[in-house]
Design a protein around this motif. Structure first.
Motif, PDB file in Angstrom:
ATOM      1  N   GLU A 140      -4.053   4.866  -6.679  1.00  0.00           N
ATOM      2  CA  GLU A 140      -4.951   5.368  -5.635  1.00  0.00           C
ATOM      3  C   GLU A 140      -5.300   6.830  -5.875  1.00  0.00           C
ATOM      4  O   GLU A 140      -4.497   7.575  -6.436  1.00  0.00           O
ATOM      5  CB  GLU A 140      -4.259   5.331  -4.277  1.00  0.00           C
ATOM      6  N   ASP A 147       0.831  -1.213   0.000  1.00  0.00           N
ATOM      7  CA  ASP A 147       0.000   0.000   0.000  1.00  0.00           C
ATOM      8  C   ASP A 147       0.865   1.263   0.000  1.00  0.00           C
ATOM      9  O   ASP A 147       2.003   1.234   0.479  1.00  0.00           O
ATOM     10  CB  ASP A 147      -0.878  -0.025   1.261  1.00  0.00           C
ATOM     11  N   ASP A 148       0.321   2.356  -0.500  1.00  0.00           N
ATOM     12  CA  ASP A 148       0.967   3.675  -0.431  1.00  0.00           C
ATOM     13  C   ASP A 148       2.393   3.648  -0.957  1.00  0.00           C
ATOM     14  O   ASP A 148       3.278   4.318  -0.406  1.00  0.00           O
ATOM     15  CB  ASP A 148       0.997   4.204   1.023  1.00  0.00           C
TER      16      ASP A 148
HETATM   17 MG    MG Z   1      -3.404   3.349   0.214  1.00  0.00          MG
END
Ligand code: MG
Ligand code: C2E
Ligand code: MG
Ligand code: MG
Length: 288
Positions: free
Chosen positions: A233, A176-177
């Motif tokens: 995202e 993630d991220d």
């Molecule tokens: Mg994220």
């Protein structure tokens, strides 16, 4: 003092704490009550396949329905939950609840669940996931765990081992991220993620800034070369969506596709959501 609900009403006043520390202290006390009383709900943000335009998965996002303050976003309480260890019982509830809800969705979309680095130290984690999957009778391939780079930073050997145990359960693992932590390409070598999520900070400035564009383009290529999927995202515009599709990004997530959906809406098929007409589409979430 302001009127507050729950046990924090007369939280032991400590004159040595400043205003912020006091507010945080109250939130911490409220959080204990909230977990005991089950004041949390889950919302789900759709992820779309850029090739077909179809929804393929939904990310679980937790919301705290505070009896006095109303809905509170995770940015305000996840770090308190982590610092106090309360993320362990909260996280277990999120895993069980999300998997149970996803098992009853009309469409068998993937369910993505965020995992805090603190939860990775929970010796019960694998058991909790195993039981949740067995009880819901869900295909483990539908379950995707999102972890951040910070989870791999400390004690990385143990955590990589844990990721392999999760993988053995049949669940998918997403990073993630990506690009916001102490990014190290070593993480990509240490564990074969199923997916890299390109952080919103690159996506949101991508069309205005050549450097962000270069980063996004190259993360997509890197992921592909390593056999990993990509999800962008924070896609908020048609222009971003089209650019990502043209550059071979596999999936997108963001307000342009959909805001996070309330649980009942997430359970229904896309067709019935459209038929219900614009009036009945979920309103954008209130920002607390
Ligand atoms: Mg994220
Ligand atoms: P994240 O995992 O990167 O989740 C995406 C966040 O970006 C969500 O915020 C989502 O509502 C927001 N977002 C999605 N699309 C857009 C967009 O197009 N524009 C903008 N401006 N924002 C968008 P949210 O729900 O406030 O969550 C924030 C963070 O809190 C998450 O970041 C995640 O790190 C953490 N979090 C949320 N739910 C959970 C949970 O159940 N467990 C754990 N451990 N952490 C969670
Ligand atoms: Mg996430
Ligand atoms: Mg993010």
């Amino acid at each position: 003092a302001a009127k507050r609900a729950g046990r924090s009403t007369f939280a032991d006043y400590d004159p040595s704490l400043n205003h912020n520390e006091h507010a945080r202290r109250n939130l911490e006390l409220d959080l204990r009550t909230a977990i005991a009383e089950g004041q949390f709900t889950l919302v789900y943000q759709p992820q779309v396949c850029l090739k077909t335009g179809e929804w393929t998965g939904k990310e679980t996002l937790v919301r705290w329905e505070h009896p006095v303050r109303g809905r509170i976003l995770p940015g305000e309480f996840i770090d308190i939950a982590e610092d106090t260890g309360l993320i362990i019982p909260l996280g277990e509830w999120i895993i069980r609840q999300a998997i149970e809800e996803a098992a009853s969705w009309d469409e068998p979309h993937r369910i993505a669940i965020n995992l805090s680095p603190v939860q990775m130290c929970n010796p019960n984690l694998v058991t909790v996931l195993t039981n949740a999957i067995a009880e819901a009778q869900i295909d483990p391939q539908r379950v995707e765990i999102e972890i951040t780079e910070s989870a791999l930073m400390h004690d990385s050997e143990t955590n990589v081992e844990l990721l392999h145990r999760l993988r053995d359960l049949g669940v998918r693992i997403a990073l993630d991220d990506f690009g916001t932590g102490y990014s190290s390409l070593n993480y990509l070598r240490a564990f074969p993620f199923d997916k890299i999520k390109i952080d919103r900070c690159f996506v949101s400035e991508m069309l205005e800034r050549a450097d962000c564009r270069a980063i996004v383009r190259n993360v997509i290529m890197l992921a592909r070369a390593l056999g990993m999927e990509t999800t962008a995202e924070g896609v908020e515009t048609k222009e971003q969506y089209d650019w990502l599709r043209r550059h071979g990004c596999l999936e997108a997530q963001g307000y342009y596709i959909s805001r996070p959906l309330e649980s009942e809406m997430a359970a229904r098929p896309a067709a019935s959501r459209e038929e219900s007409g614009p009036d009945q589409l979920p309103a954008p979430e209130q920002i607390a």
